[in-house]
Design a protein around this motif. Structure first.
Motif, PDB file in Angstrom:
ATOM      1  N   ASP A 136       8.202  -3.085  12.544  1.00  0.00           N
ATOM      2  CA  ASP A 136       8.693  -3.104  11.039  1.00  0.00           C
ATOM      3  C   ASP A 136       7.935  -4.053   9.832  1.00  0.00           C
ATOM      4  OD1 ASP A 136      10.407  -1.239  11.929  1.00  0.00           O
ATOM      5  OD2 ASP A 136      11.800  -2.484  11.467  1.00  0.00           O
ATOM      6  N   VAL A 137       7.384  -3.511   8.645  1.00  0.00           N
ATOM      7  CA  VAL A 137       8.084  -4.613   7.407  1.00  0.00           C
ATOM      8  C   VAL A 137       8.662  -5.412   6.868  1.00  0.00           C
ATOM      9  CG1 VAL A 137       5.569  -5.188   5.494  1.00  0.00           C
ATOM     10  CG2 VAL A 137       4.758  -4.035   7.947  1.00  0.00           C
ATOM     11  N   GLN A 138       8.912  -6.544   6.782  1.00  0.00           N
ATOM     12  CA  GLN A 138       9.969  -6.372   5.756  1.00  0.00           C
ATOM     13  C   GLN A 138       9.065  -7.651   4.483  1.00  0.00           C
ATOM     14  OE1 GLN A 138      13.166  -6.202   6.075  1.00  0.00           O
ATOM     15  NE2 GLN A 138      12.700  -6.526   3.780  1.00  0.00           N
ATOM     16  N   CYS A 139       9.412  -6.891   3.599  1.00  0.00           N
ATOM     17  CA  CYS A 139       8.903  -7.488   2.204  1.00  0.00           C
ATOM     18  C   CYS A 139      10.591  -8.572   1.231  1.00  0.00           C
ATOM     19  CB  CYS A 139       8.895  -6.416   0.966  1.00  0.00           C
ATOM     20  SG  CYS A 139       8.272  -7.591  -0.643  1.00  0.00           S
ATOM     21  N   VAL A 140      10.138  -9.401   1.079  1.00  0.00           N
ATOM     22  CA  VAL A 140      10.699 -10.827   0.360  1.00  0.00           C
ATOM     23  C   VAL A 140      11.503  -9.660  -0.443  1.00  0.00           C
ATOM     24  CG1 VAL A 140       9.477 -11.689  -0.939  1.00  0.00           C
ATOM     25  CG2 VAL A 140      11.332 -12.852  -0.119  1.00  0.00           C
ATOM     26  N   THR A 141      11.312  -8.448  -1.451  1.00  0.00           N
ATOM     27  CA  THR A 141      11.900  -8.617  -2.709  1.00  0.00           C
ATOM     28  C   THR A 141      12.913  -7.290  -1.873  1.00  0.00           C
ATOM     29  OG1 THR A 141       9.795  -6.790  -2.983  1.00  0.00           O
ATOM     30  CG2 THR A 141      10.106  -8.432  -3.684  1.00  0.00           C
ATOM     31  N   GLY A 142      12.974  -6.997  -0.576  1.00  0.00           N
ATOM     32  CA  GLY A 142      14.521  -6.069  -0.095  1.00  0.00           C
ATOM     33  C   GLY A 142      13.715  -5.018   0.617  1.00  0.00           C
ATOM     34  N   TRP A 143      12.825  -4.507   0.675  1.00  0.00           N
ATOM     35  CA  TRP A 143      12.045  -2.883   0.660  1.00  0.00           C
ATOM     36  C   TRP A 143      11.607  -2.689   2.535  1.00  0.00           C
ATOM     37  CZ3 TRP A 143       7.006  -2.365   1.918  1.00  0.00           C
ATOM     38  CH2 TRP A 143       5.831  -3.327   1.217  1.00  0.00           C
ATOM     39  N   ARG A 144      11.497  -2.529   3.010  1.00  0.00           N
ATOM     40  CA  ARG A 144      11.199  -2.612   4.375  1.00  0.00           C
ATOM     41  C   ARG A 144      10.384  -1.492   4.762  1.00  0.00           C
ATOM     42  NH1 ARG A 144      13.842  -5.793   8.207  1.00  0.00           N
ATOM     43  NH2 ARG A 144      13.302  -5.414  10.640  1.00  0.00           N
ATOM     44  N   VAL A 145      10.190  -1.705   5.622  1.00  0.00           N
ATOM     45  CA  VAL A 145       9.091  -0.114   6.292  1.00  0.00           C
ATOM     46  C   VAL A 145       9.052   0.190   7.589  1.00  0.00           C
ATOM     47  CG1 VAL A 145       6.898   1.352   6.631  1.00  0.00           C
ATOM     48  CG2 VAL A 145       7.285   0.134   4.389  1.00  0.00           C
ATOM     49  N   PRO A 146       9.986   0.809   8.744  1.00  0.00           N
ATOM     50  CA  PRO A 146       9.634   0.955   9.853  1.00  0.00           C
ATOM     51  C   PRO A 146       8.514   0.936  10.384  1.00  0.00           C
ATOM     52  CG  PRO A 146      11.236   2.701   9.481  1.00  0.00           C
ATOM     53  CD  PRO A 146      10.336   2.108   8.184  1.00  0.00           C
ATOM     54  N   GLY A 147       8.889   1.002  11.623  1.00  0.00           N
ATOM     55  CA  GLY A 147       7.412   1.253  13.048  1.00  0.00           C
ATOM     56  C   GLY A 147       6.197   1.382  12.580  1.00  0.00           C
ATOM     57  N   THR A 148       5.819   0.527  11.617  1.00  0.00           N
ATOM     58  CA  THR A 148       4.441   0.312  11.079  1.00  0.00           C
ATOM     59  C   THR A 148       2.976   0.194  11.779  1.00  0.00           C
ATOM     60  OG1 THR A 148       5.316   0.242   8.394  1.00  0.00           O
ATOM     61  CG2 THR A 148       3.162  -0.120   9.032  1.00  0.00           C
ATOM     62  N   PRO A 149       2.232   0.687  12.539  1.00  0.00           N
ATOM     63  CA  PRO A 149       1.287   0.585  13.611  1.00  0.00           C
ATOM     64  C   PRO A 149       0.071  -0.549  12.398  1.00  0.00           C
ATOM     65  CG  PRO A 149       1.281   2.683  13.626  1.00  0.00           C
ATOM     66  CD  PRO A 149       2.428   2.083  12.160  1.00  0.00           C
ATOM     67  N   PHE A 150      -0.589  -1.688  13.427  1.00  0.00           N
ATOM     68  CA  PHE A 150      -1.445  -2.516  12.491  1.00  0.00           C
ATOM     69  C   PHE A 150      -2.302  -2.424  14.235  1.00  0.00           C
ATOM     70  CE2 PHE A 150       0.870  -3.230   9.423  1.00  0.00           C
ATOM     71  CZ  PHE A 150      -0.120  -3.392   7.899  1.00  0.00           C
ATOM     72  N   GLU A 151      -3.289  -2.700  13.308  1.00  0.00           N
ATOM     73  CA  GLU A 151      -4.052  -2.754  15.142  1.00  0.00           C
ATOM     74  C   GLU A 151      -5.780  -4.081  14.368  1.00  0.00           C
ATOM     75  OE1 GLU A 151      -6.999  -0.792  17.937  1.00  0.00           O
ATOM     76  OE2 GLU A 151      -5.985   0.396  16.609  1.00  0.00           O
ATOM     77  N   GLY A 152      -5.821  -4.641  15.495  1.00  0.00           N
ATOM     78  CA  GLY A 152      -7.164  -5.539  14.792  1.00  0.00           C
ATOM     79  C   GLY A 152      -7.504  -6.225  15.945  1.00  0.00           C
ATOM     80  N   VAL A 153      -7.384  -8.059  16.094  1.00  0.00           N
ATOM     81  CA  VAL A 153      -8.546  -8.987  16.796  1.00  0.00           C
ATOM     82  C   VAL A 153      -7.559  -9.889  16.476  1.00  0.00           C
ATOM     83  CG1 VAL A 153     -10.081 -10.599  17.264  1.00  0.00           C
ATOM     84  CG2 VAL A 153     -10.175  -8.574  16.318  1.00  0.00           C
ATOM     85  N   ARG A 154      -6.263 -10.806  17.846  1.00  0.00           N
ATOM     86  CA  ARG A 154      -6.073 -11.862  17.698  1.00  0.00           C
ATOM     87  C   ARG A 154      -6.682 -12.795  17.065  1.00  0.00           C
ATOM     88  NH1 ARG A 154      -2.725 -10.449  23.396  1.00  0.00           N
ATOM     89  NH2 ARG A 154      -1.208  -9.544  22.692  1.00  0.00           N
ATOM     90  N   LEU A 155      -5.885 -13.112  16.438  1.00  0.00           N
ATOM     91  CA  LEU A 155      -6.260 -14.551  15.364  1.00  0.00           C
ATOM     92  C   LEU A 155      -6.277 -15.470  16.092  1.00  0.00           C
ATOM     93  CD1 LEU A 155      -7.173 -16.441  12.565  1.00  0.00           C
ATOM     94  CD2 LEU A 155      -4.478 -16.955  12.701  1.00  0.00           C
ATOM     95  N   SER A 156      -6.181 -15.436  18.068  1.00  0.00           N
ATOM     96  CA  SER A 156      -5.765 -17.252  18.409  1.00  0.00           C
ATOM     97  C   SER A 156      -7.674 -16.469  19.355  1.00  0.00           C
ATOM     98  CB  SER A 156      -4.823 -16.653  19.652  1.00  0.00           C
ATOM     99  OG  SER A 156      -4.805 -15.537  20.148  1.00  0.00           O
ATOM    100  N   HIS A 157      -7.943 -15.510  19.333  1.00  0.00           N
ATOM    101  CA  HIS A 157      -8.766 -14.678  19.759  1.00  0.00           C
ATOM    102  C   HIS A 157     -10.304 -15.702  19.280  1.00  0.00           C
ATOM    103  CE1 HIS A 157     -12.443 -12.694  21.755  1.00  0.00           C
ATOM    104  NE2 HIS A 157     -12.796 -12.653  20.889  1.00  0.00           N
TER     105      HIS A 157
END
Length: 244
Positions: free
Chosen positions: A114-135
Motif C-alpha cells: 500500500d502507498v499512504q499519503c500523509v494527507t490521508g489518501w491510500r492506494v492499496p497494492g501498488t507494485p514498484f520495481e527497481g534496484v535495492r538502495l542497499s545494493h
C-alpha cells in the motif's frame, strides 16, 4: 470525479511552497507548518487537491480518481535513456555515476504494498520495481563514519534523507517501474526513490543524486513541518495502518 487537470506550460524552475498553493484555495491559514497535524475533517478537502502533492500518485484517492502531475517547482526537465544520470557520492570509496541501462542491468526487486499519503489518501497494492538502495551503497563502499543518505532530484529543489540503517532496508528501492510499467515523468520517472514503510513524501521523485553523509539533514517538506522519521502510522500525528 473531477477531470484530470491539464499539465501547465513550464515557466521557470522557482520552488513553490505548499503555503502558496493552499492559499490559492482559501486555505492559506493552514500553512505548511501545520501539515503534520491537520485534523481529519480537512482530509476530504486535501484529498480533492491532492493533485498538488509533490510525492506522486496524487490522483489515486480513496474515493477514486486518476494520476495527476505535480512538483514543487513550476517546471521539471525530462530525462530519458540518453541523458539520465544517477550519481552516488559522498562518504564512499567508489563514487559512481549510473545511466538508465546500467540500472536496468542490475538485479531488480519487485514489491507490492500500500502507498499512504500523509494527507490521508491510500492506494492499496501498488507494485514498484527497481534496484535495492542497499545494493548501490554496497557497490560504492560506504565509509565507516557514514550515518545518513541525502537524496537530490533533477527538479532542482526537492531533497530527502534517510539514516543509513533505514536506507539499507530491503523495502527501500531506487525504483524504475510502477504498476508494472516504466516510471513516467509525471510520477518521478525515469527513476525515483521508493521507501515502502514511510509516508510517500519520503519517496522522492526525479531522483538524481545519492550522497552518503555523516548526519541526517531534513528534506524539502521536513523543513516545512513534516516529521523526518516518517513511519506510516507512527509519525506526523497520524495512526494509519502500516503499509508493509
Amino acid at each position: 470525479m473531477n477531470p484530470e487537470p491539464p499539465e501547465e506550460t513550464p515557466t521557470t524552475g522557482t520552488p513553490v511552497g505548499r503555503r502558496v498553493f493552499l492559499g490559492t484555495l482559501g486555505l492559506g491559514a493552514l500553512g505548511v507548518a501545520a501539515a503534520p497535524v491537520l485534523q481529519r475533517g480537512m482530509e476530504s478537502v486535501l484529498g480533492a487537491i491532492a493533485g498538488k502533492d509533490p510525492t506522486g500518485l496524487t490522483g489515486l484517492l480513496p474515493n477514486g480518481g486518476g494520476f495527476r502531475y505535480y512538483s514543487v517547482t513550476s517546471s521539471v526537465p525530462r530525462k530519458n535513456d540518453t541523458n539520465y544520470r544517477l550519481t552516488v557520492d559522498g562518504l564512499v570509496d567508489r563514487p559512481t555515476t549510473y545511466t538508465l541501462p546500467d540500472l536496468r542491468a542490475m538485479p531488480q526487486t519487485r514489491m507490492v504494498k500500500d502507498v499512504q499519503c500523509v494527507t490521508g489518501w491510500r492506494v492499496p497494492g501498488t507494485p514498484f520495481e527497481g534496484v535495492r538502495l542497499s545494493h548501490l551503497l554496497d557497490a560504492a563502499g560506504v565509509k565507516a563514519k557514514a550515518g545518513a543518505i541525502r537524496f537530490t532530484c533533477f527538479d532542482g529543489a526537492y531533497t530527502e534523507s534517510l539514516t543509513l540503517t533505514q536506507a539499507r532496508r530491503a523495502d527501500v528501492l531506487v525504483a524504475l517501474r510502477m504498476q508494472d510499467k516504466d516510471l513516467g515523468h509525471d510520477h518521478g520517472g525515469p527513476v525515483r526513490l521508493y521507501v515502502a514503510p514511510m509516508y510517500f513524501y519520503k519517496s522522492a521523485k526525479w531522483l538524481s543524486g545519492i550522497t552518503v553523509t555523516e548526519d541526517v539533514k531534513p528534506g524539502y517538506w521536513e523543513e516545512r513541518g513534516y516529521d523526518v522519521d516518517a513511519w506510516v502510522g507512527k509519525s506526523n500525528g497520524r495512526d494509519d495502518d502500516p503499509t508493509g
